[in-house]
Design a protein around this motif. Sequence first.
Motif, mmCIF file in Angstrom:
data_model
loop_
_atom_site.group_PDB
_atom_site.id
_atom_site.type_symbol
_atom_site.label_atom_id
_atom_site.label_comp_id
_atom_site.label_asym_id
_atom_site.label_seq_id
_atom_site.Cartn_x
_atom_site.Cartn_y
_atom_site.Cartn_z
ATOM 1 N N ASP A 106 33.600 26.072 -54.924
ATOM 2 C CA ASP A 106 34.535 25.032 -54.509
ATOM 3 C C ASP A 106 33.992 23.664 -54.901
ATOM 4 O O ASP A 106 32.814 23.502 -55.226
ATOM 5 C CB ASP A 106 34.782 25.091 -52.996
ATOM 6 N N VAL A 107 34.847 22.682 -54.859
ATOM 7 C CA VAL A 107 34.505 21.294 -55.126
ATOM 8 C C VAL A 107 34.798 20.494 -53.857
ATOM 9 O O VAL A 107 35.955 20.393 -53.434
ATOM 10 C CB VAL A 107 35.313 20.734 -56.311
ATOM 11 N N ALA A 108 33.722 19.993 -53.225
ATOM 12 C CA ALA A 108 33.824 19.175 -52.019
ATOM 13 C C ALA A 108 34.556 19.888 -50.897
ATOM 14 O O ALA A 108 35.148 19.251 -50.029
ATOM 15 C CB ALA A 108 34.512 17.843 -52.343
ATOM 16 N N ASN A 109 34.530 21.211 -50.921
ATOM 17 C CA ASN A 109 35.176 22.019 -49.885
ATOM 18 C C ASN A 109 36.665 21.700 -49.767
ATOM 19 O O ASN A 109 37.268 21.859 -48.700
ATOM 20 C CB ASN A 109 34.492 21.808 -48.529
ATOM 21 N N ARG A 110 37.259 21.268 -50.881
ATOM 22 C CA ARG A 110 38.681 20.909 -50.882
ATOM 23 C C ARG A 110 39.469 21.690 -51.920
ATOM 24 O O ARG A 110 40.637 22.008 -51.705
ATOM 25 C CB ARG A 110 38.866 19.412 -51.122
ATOM 26 N N VAL A 111 38.863 21.965 -53.057
ATOM 27 C CA VAL A 111 39.504 22.724 -54.119
ATOM 28 C C VAL A 111 38.645 23.966 -54.374
ATOM 29 O O VAL A 111 37.442 23.847 -54.600
ATOM 30 C CB VAL A 111 39.660 21.898 -55.407
ATOM 31 N N PHE A 112 39.276 25.142 -54.356
ATOM 32 C CA PHE A 112 38.546 26.398 -54.423
ATOM 33 C C PHE A 112 38.935 27.140 -55.704
ATOM 34 O O PHE A 112 40.120 27.323 -56.000
ATOM 35 C CB PHE A 112 38.845 27.253 -53.197
ATOM 36 N N PHE A 113 37.918 27.574 -56.452
ATOM 37 C CA PHE A 113 38.111 28.255 -57.726
ATOM 38 C C PHE A 113 37.627 29.699 -57.607
ATOM 39 O O PHE A 113 36.546 29.954 -57.059
ATOM 40 C CB PHE A 113 37.342 27.554 -58.843
ATOM 41 N N THR A 114 38.406 30.628 -58.159
ATOM 42 C CA THR A 114 38.005 32.033 -58.250
ATOM 43 C C THR A 114 38.287 32.490 -59.673
ATOM 44 O O THR A 114 39.438 32.459 -60.127
ATOM 45 C CB THR A 114 38.773 32.911 -57.260
ATOM 46 N N LEU A 115 37.238 32.916 -60.374
ATOM 47 C CA LEU A 115 37.352 33.293 -61.784
ATOM 48 C C LEU A 115 36.947 34.748 -61.953
ATOM 49 O O LEU A 115 35.856 35.149 -61.541
ATOM 50 C CB LEU A 115 36.451 32.401 -62.642
ATOM 51 N N GLY A 116 37.831 35.546 -62.573
ATOM 52 C CA GLY A 116 37.516 36.937 -62.863
ATOM 53 C C GLY A 116 38.615 37.869 -62.391
ATOM 54 O O GLY A 116 39.718 37.452 -62.043
ATOM 55 N N ARG A 117 38.293 39.160 -62.368
ATOM 56 C CA ARG A 117 39.251 40.173 -61.925
ATOM 57 C C ARG A 117 39.278 40.196 -60.405
ATOM 58 O O ARG A 117 38.261 40.421 -59.768
ATOM 59 C CB ARG A 117 38.888 41.549 -62.481
ATOM 60 N N GLN A 118 40.454 39.998 -59.821
ATOM 61 C CA GLN A 118 40.565 39.870 -58.373
ATOM 62 C C GLN A 118 41.864 40.484 -57.889
ATOM 63 O O GLN A 118 42.857 40.553 -58.608
ATOM 64 C CB GLN A 118 40.486 38.401 -57.960
ATOM 65 N N GLN A 119 41.828 40.945 -56.645
ATOM 66 C CA GLN A 119 43.010 41.543 -56.037
ATOM 67 C C GLN A 119 44.023 40.463 -55.666
ATOM 68 O O GLN A 119 43.652 39.383 -55.204
ATOM 69 C CB GLN A 119 42.620 42.329 -54.789
ATOM 70 N N ILE A 120 45.281 40.768 -55.855
ATOM 71 C CA ILE A 120 46.337 39.833 -55.494
ATOM 72 C C ILE A 120 47.594 40.622 -55.182
ATOM 73 O O ILE A 120 47.885 41.642 -55.820
ATOM 74 C CB ILE A 120 46.597 38.818 -56.629
#
Length: 588
Positions: free
Chosen positions: A290-304
């Motif tokens: 995350d960036v400053a606990n405000r914007v969260f990034f998830t990169l890769g294969r993930q469940q959705i």
Amino acid sequence: MAGAQELRDTKPGVTTGQEVLRSFGRPTRRTPTPKGGLVLSYQKTAAPEGTRGALFTLDSEGLLQRIDVIPKRPPTRASIEKTYGPECAEDTPPERPCYDIQRSARGFSLNYARLGLLVNFEKKRVKSLTYVAPAPEQESESESEPLAATPEPTSGAEADSGEFDLSLRPASIESSEPESESAPESAPTEPRTLASAPTASESAREAESLQRTTLAMGGRLLQQGYVSGSRLGPDTRMRPNLPALVDLYLDATPGSSFRGFVVGRLVYDPLDQGMSGPQVILDQLWLRFDVANRVFFTLGRQQIKWGSSRIWNPTDFLQRPNPQPLEAFDLRTGVDMLKVNIPFEPLSSNLSLFATADLNGPEGDRLRYGGAVRAEVAVGTSELAASAAFLQGRRPRFGLDWSMGAGQFDLNAELAVMQDTTVGLWQRTADGFVPREFGGPKVLASAGVNTQFRFADVYRLGVRLEGFYNSLGYEDRSYITWLISQDDYQPLFFGRYYAMGQLSFTRRSIYVPTLNFTTLANVLDRSFYGRVDFMVVPITELKVFAFVEAPFGQRGTEFRFQPDPAIAPLPATGLSLFRVGFSVQMRM
């Protein structure tokens, strides 16, 4: 909210530590308290269903004093007041539950002293819930004593929601009314209150220490066995299968702002030629920061998974349809993408941006890019989500997803606007089957309602009804053979109208015995599929399922399909009669 059923009837001031261990199994961590007690922490994969984590605090005698719960889907303040009662006023009857507001540096809490419930808010969002023994009733107002100052939500409430869900069931926070059962004779005469429970700083230190865990390992073993019956001509055939699945995960958390997660899957069936050689599949592999606990990034294969319906999710644009929606386990693997999540807590809303890439493009240029955007907002007791998906070589798709609690009923609806499709469309003419033009935008919609009834305070009956309208569907069953021959058939998306009805019986027990009756129907086709499921949890790490299912209706319909050789040459297949089997899921 996570009520008595989700917490398996653990009650502060009544339940012992041994009973907690029996109900929830091995904790993630045990931490002594300065007063000689013990905190049992259940985090990540060990968290109770419907929660992101829970802390059970025992006193020096091994008696449960307090439970801190972090819900996966935080309830709204309106739903809390509707379930447990409004703010206390001068004219509030003494026997009616109500809350006092207690404020802290990070937010405020709703203190239902009579119920032993504390709902902790940070800004306008529920961060955690605290359960203690209810305050004793007083003969006069002058004899009552206020509860201790409200503890701040533990830092565990801020854990992300990407944990590995071993149950593979929709994890929901159900609303439940407060229990009114009297305590057993073994209960202490002076109930514990927040004043005798551990301080907020102790709970916070415990949750924060869990965040420093560098590496966690675990998984699940799923063993199934079933027999399928079919009829081909005068012969009735029985075919056994013994599929097994093992999921193993590694969960690395080197810091509070970084997390890496990987799930590998092994699939094996000694009685199936295609699976007799073990197959290894990558289910998930992602990095989160995350960036400053405000914007969260998830990169890769993930469940959705998008959509609030149980069977039909036309707005689930990034994931393929579930081929077996009646199974207790959703075995679809993750999607390769970059997800950017931006929460707006003051507005109870959330914005997510997605970028995808895969190798499913046309011949000569397999690489294909895509993207999506989804906005979610909570308004009172309802949630609304708007989404749009874009994929190279396809027209944009748009969707709306709505869910709302209305008294005893939960309502939901999904609506998708499609401008193309991934399968071919056909029409029948005098010359045979020819491609059909897509035409203008088409609508796909599903809607459902479910409710629960309680009997004798021990039994619970759940009722679920759901319907689906597919403007791209067919009304003539003769198309099935042709679509299968062209590889354009999609189960449960062939017809124009579908319906589902489900009854669920549960007895309140640490073994959670559950009996489900489900029926699917292709309305115009007049074909049906019925299934009966039974589940029991003998120990926390083990779940046992048994089922029997069978199609019924006219021959040649979707659920009782037999190929028509006059339409297209297909391999001879037997008429499906039934399938009966079991499955055992063990947490490792």
